[in-house]
Design a protein around this motif. Structure first.
Motif, PDB file in Angstrom:
ATOM      1  N   UNK A 137       0.829  -1.201   0.000  1.00  0.00           N
ATOM      2  CA  UNK A 137       0.000   0.000   0.000  1.00  0.00           C
ATOM      3  C   UNK A 137       0.860   1.246   0.000  1.00  0.00           C
ATOM      4  N   UNK A 138       0.396   2.287  -0.661  1.00  0.00           N
ATOM      5  CA  UNK A 138       1.103   3.564  -0.691  1.00  0.00           C
ATOM      6  C   UNK A 138       0.083   4.678  -0.482  1.00  0.00           C
ATOM      7  N   UNK A 139       0.498   5.721   0.234  1.00  0.00           N
ATOM      8  CA  UNK A 139      -0.391   6.867   0.426  1.00  0.00           C
ATOM      9  C   UNK A 139       0.418   8.146   0.319  1.00  0.00           C
ATOM     10  N   UNK A 140      -0.151   9.149  -0.345  1.00  0.00           N
ATOM     11  CA  UNK A 140       0.474  10.468  -0.463  1.00  0.00           C
ATOM     12  C   UNK A 140      -0.519  11.515   0.016  1.00  0.00           C
ATOM     13  N   UNK A 141      -0.004  12.565   0.647  1.00  0.00           N
ATOM     14  CA  UNK A 141      -0.846  13.635   1.160  1.00  0.00           C
ATOM     15  C   UNK A 141      -0.188  14.985   0.915  1.00  0.00           C
ATOM     16  N   UNK A 142      -1.029  15.989   0.735  1.00  0.00           N
ATOM     17  CA  UNK A 142      -0.609  17.369   0.476  1.00  0.00           C
ATOM     18  C   UNK A 142      -0.512  18.118   1.793  1.00  0.00           C
ATOM     19  N   UNK A 143       0.618  18.757   2.053  1.00  0.00           N
ATOM     20  CA  UNK A 143       0.869  19.417   3.331  1.00  0.00           C
ATOM     21  C   UNK A 143       0.243  20.797   3.460  1.00  0.00           C
ATOM     22  N   UNK A 144      -0.007  21.446   2.344  1.00  0.00           N
ATOM     23  CA  UNK A 144      -0.443  22.847   2.399  1.00  0.00           C
ATOM     24  C   UNK A 144      -1.950  22.940   2.604  1.00  0.00           C
ATOM     25  N   UNK A 145      -2.379  22.530   3.767  1.00  0.00           N
ATOM     26  CA  UNK A 145      -3.804  22.541   4.089  1.00  0.00           C
ATOM     27  C   UNK A 145      -3.974  22.934   5.551  1.00  0.00           C
ATOM     28  N   UNK A 146      -5.168  23.296   5.900  1.00  0.00           N
ATOM     29  CA  UNK A 146      -5.477  23.558   7.300  1.00  0.00           C
ATOM     30  C   UNK A 146      -6.567  22.581   7.716  1.00  0.00           C
ATOM     31  N   UNK A 147      -6.455  22.087   8.949  1.00  0.00           N
ATOM     32  CA  UNK A 147      -7.431  21.116   9.436  1.00  0.00           C
ATOM     33  C   UNK A 147      -7.382  21.075  10.954  1.00  0.00           C
ATOM     34  N   UNK A 148      -8.506  20.773  11.597  1.00  0.00           N
ATOM     35  CA  UNK A 148      -8.530  20.619  13.059  1.00  0.00           C
ATOM     36  C   UNK A 148      -7.905  19.278  13.438  1.00  0.00           C
ATOM     37  N   UNK A 149      -6.582  19.219  13.411  1.00  0.00           N
ATOM     38  CA  UNK A 149      -5.875  17.944  13.507  1.00  0.00           C
ATOM     39  C   UNK A 149      -6.200  17.169  14.792  1.00  0.00           C
ATOM     40  N   UNK A 150      -6.202  17.844  15.934  1.00  0.00           N
ATOM     41  CA  UNK A 150      -6.423  17.113  17.183  1.00  0.00           C
ATOM     42  C   UNK A 150      -7.848  16.574  17.268  1.00  0.00           C
ATOM     43  N   UNK A 151      -8.794  17.323  16.773  1.00  0.00           N
ATOM     44  CA  UNK A 151     -10.177  16.841  16.771  1.00  0.00           C
ATOM     45  C   UNK A 151     -10.324  15.637  15.853  1.00  0.00           C
ATOM     46  N   UNK A 152      -9.709  15.707  14.679  1.00  0.00           N
ATOM     47  CA  UNK A 152      -9.745  14.563  13.768  1.00  0.00           C
ATOM     48  C   UNK A 152      -9.048  13.357  14.377  1.00  0.00           C
ATOM     49  N   UNK A 153      -7.903  13.593  15.016  1.00  0.00           N
ATOM     50  CA  UNK A 153      -7.135  12.498  15.599  1.00  0.00           C
ATOM     51  C   UNK A 153      -7.933  11.749  16.660  1.00  0.00           C
ATOM     52  N   UNK A 154      -8.759  12.460  17.410  1.00  0.00           N
ATOM     53  CA  UNK A 154      -9.552  11.820  18.464  1.00  0.00           C
ATOM     54  C   UNK A 154     -10.454  10.727  17.914  1.00  0.00           C
ATOM     55  N   UNK A 228       8.900   6.018   5.036  1.00  0.00           N
ATOM     56  CA  UNK A 228       8.354   7.358   4.866  1.00  0.00           C
ATOM     57  C   UNK A 228       9.217   8.119   3.874  1.00  0.00           C
ATOM     58  N   UNK A 229       8.578   8.991   3.082  1.00  0.00           N
ATOM     59  CA  UNK A 229       9.288   9.762   2.067  1.00  0.00           C
ATOM     60  C   UNK A 229       8.782  11.199   2.069  1.00  0.00           C
ATOM     61  N   UNK A 230       9.649  12.079   1.624  1.00  0.00           N
ATOM     62  CA  UNK A 230       9.277  13.477   1.379  1.00  0.00           C
ATOM     63  C   UNK A 230       9.589  13.742  -0.093  1.00  0.00           C
ATOM     64  N   UNK A 231       8.670  13.403  -1.003  1.00  0.00           N
ATOM     65  CA  UNK A 231       8.953  13.537  -2.433  1.00  0.00           C
ATOM     66  C   UNK A 231       9.097  14.976  -2.911  1.00  0.00           C
ATOM     67  N   UNK A 232       8.717  15.927  -2.090  1.00  0.00           N
ATOM     68  CA  UNK A 232       8.845  17.347  -2.414  1.00  0.00           C
ATOM     69  C   UNK A 232       8.449  18.158  -1.197  1.00  0.00           C
ATOM     70  N   UNK A 233       8.619  19.470  -1.240  1.00  0.00           N
ATOM     71  CA  UNK A 233       8.332  20.297  -0.059  1.00  0.00           C
ATOM     72  C   UNK A 233       6.873  20.301   0.355  1.00  0.00           C
ATOM     73  N   UNK A 234       5.976  19.944  -0.557  1.00  0.00           N
ATOM     74  CA  UNK A 234       4.548  20.047  -0.257  1.00  0.00           C
ATOM     75  C   UNK A 234       3.865  18.711  -0.006  1.00  0.00           C
ATOM     76  N   UNK A 235       4.623  17.620   0.031  1.00  0.00           N
ATOM     77  CA  UNK A 235       3.977  16.312   0.120  1.00  0.00           C
ATOM     78  C   UNK A 235       4.702  15.356   1.067  1.00  0.00           C
ATOM     79  N   UNK A 236       3.905  14.464   1.657  1.00  0.00           N
ATOM     80  CA  UNK A 236       4.416  13.330   2.410  1.00  0.00           C
ATOM     81  C   UNK A 236       3.922  12.051   1.752  1.00  0.00           C
ATOM     82  N   UNK A 237       4.707  10.979   1.889  1.00  0.00           N
ATOM     83  CA  UNK A 237       4.347   9.694   1.294  1.00  0.00           C
ATOM     84  C   UNK A 237       4.786   8.574   2.230  1.00  0.00           C
ATOM     85  N   UNK A 238       3.995   7.514   2.283  1.00  0.00           N
ATOM     86  CA  UNK A 238       4.336   6.347   3.095  1.00  0.00           C
ATOM     87  C   UNK A 238       4.069   5.076   2.289  1.00  0.00           C
TER      88      UNK A 238
END
Length: 267
Positions: A137-154, A228-238
């Motif tokens: 499995x592979x997943x990529x995500x865009x870092x330049x976003x805003x989100x209620x991280x702690x609420x989502x994490x709960x 874990x990878x950082x394919x560019x400044x705006x993305x994370x990948x696992x």
């Protein structure tokens, strides 16, 4: 007919199923490509779309936003391009079937081993991971976003992950949240259970990349390898791979060769 027959005429185009006498893809090897949409020129989109099959091209035309269409095309072109790169079979020839939980699985021709492939895309980036026989499995995500991280994490993280997220400075919360999220998504995509697998039933150590399961999950952490990878400044990948002896794995991770995809489309 496979593209293998063209190899003698165009060594640049196809590296074929072997390189330096060794298979490009086996149950001990993983190929991981990512494609940054910022690297794709306006004239490349037609080339990439030509690598898709008819159903995928039709689906790409139904996206309302151009950016969604483009990342879909990039992901599926990379997927089919990687399959051709490792087997020599034409990109449009590959077929997929849905597993019990809806995960697409390749229908491999008789002369090809059981290939396992997974794709992911987010704003500005597409990725594909390929191996033989192993859950992947592979997943990529865009870092330049805003989100209620702690609420989502709960609602989706294990207690220890929530504690770590709560302790980091506000400036690091999005990256920490997505570091956990990409690993968890990569695992869920590898096992193919989708939303039926509770995300809070397992957790990660971001330093060691070890996975821990609670008593409701019947899985062995010793059978998993994560990167874990950082394919560019705006993305994370696992990346997640199930393997009985993970230290034997060789992972070839690289940006997708856009020139190769262009030449492939020209055949």
């Amino acid at each position: 007919m496979t593209l293998t027959e063209n190899r003698a005429a165009d060594r640049f185009l196809l590296h074929g199923p072997v390189a330096n006498g060794k298979p490009l893809i086996t149950s001990e090897r993983v190929a991981l490509w990512w494609l940054d949409l910022a690297e794709i020129g306006e004239g490349d989109w037609g080339c990439l779309a030509s690598l898709l099959n008819e159903e995928e091209r039709s689906r790409s035309e139904r996206f309302h936003f151009e950016r969604d269409k483009q990342v879909y095309v990039a992901a599926h072109a990379s997927c089919r391009g990687l399959l051709t790169y490792c087997t020599g079979h034409a990109p449009q020839s590959w077929q997929f079937a849905a597993e019990d939980y809806g995960k697409p699985e390749l229908v491999c021709p008789p002369d090809v081993p059981r290939l396992r492939i997974n794709i992911s895309h987010t704003r500005g980036l597409a990725a594909v991971a390929l191996t033989v026989d192993r859950d992947i499995g592979v997943d990529v995500e865009w870092l330049q976003r805003s989100a209620p991280t702690e609420k989502l994490a709960e609602s989706v993280f294990a207690a220890r992950e929530c504690e770590i997220l709560a302790a980091v400075p506000d400036s690091q919360k999005i990256e920490t949240f997505l570091s956990f999220w990409t690993l968890k998504e990569a695992y869920v995509k590898a096992i193919g259970k989708g939303l039926s697998q509770p995300l809070a039933a397992f957790s990660f150590d971001l330093e060691t990349l070890r996975i821990h399961f609670d008593d409701t999950v019947r899985d062995d952490p010793e059978n998993w390898w994560f990167e874990r990878y950082r394919p560019g400044p705006d993305h994370l990948m696992a990346l997640a791979v199930r393997h009985p002896d993970p230290v034997r794995l060789k992972i070839d991770a690289t940006p997708a060769p856009l020139e190769y995809l262009r030449r492939l489309a020209a055949i």
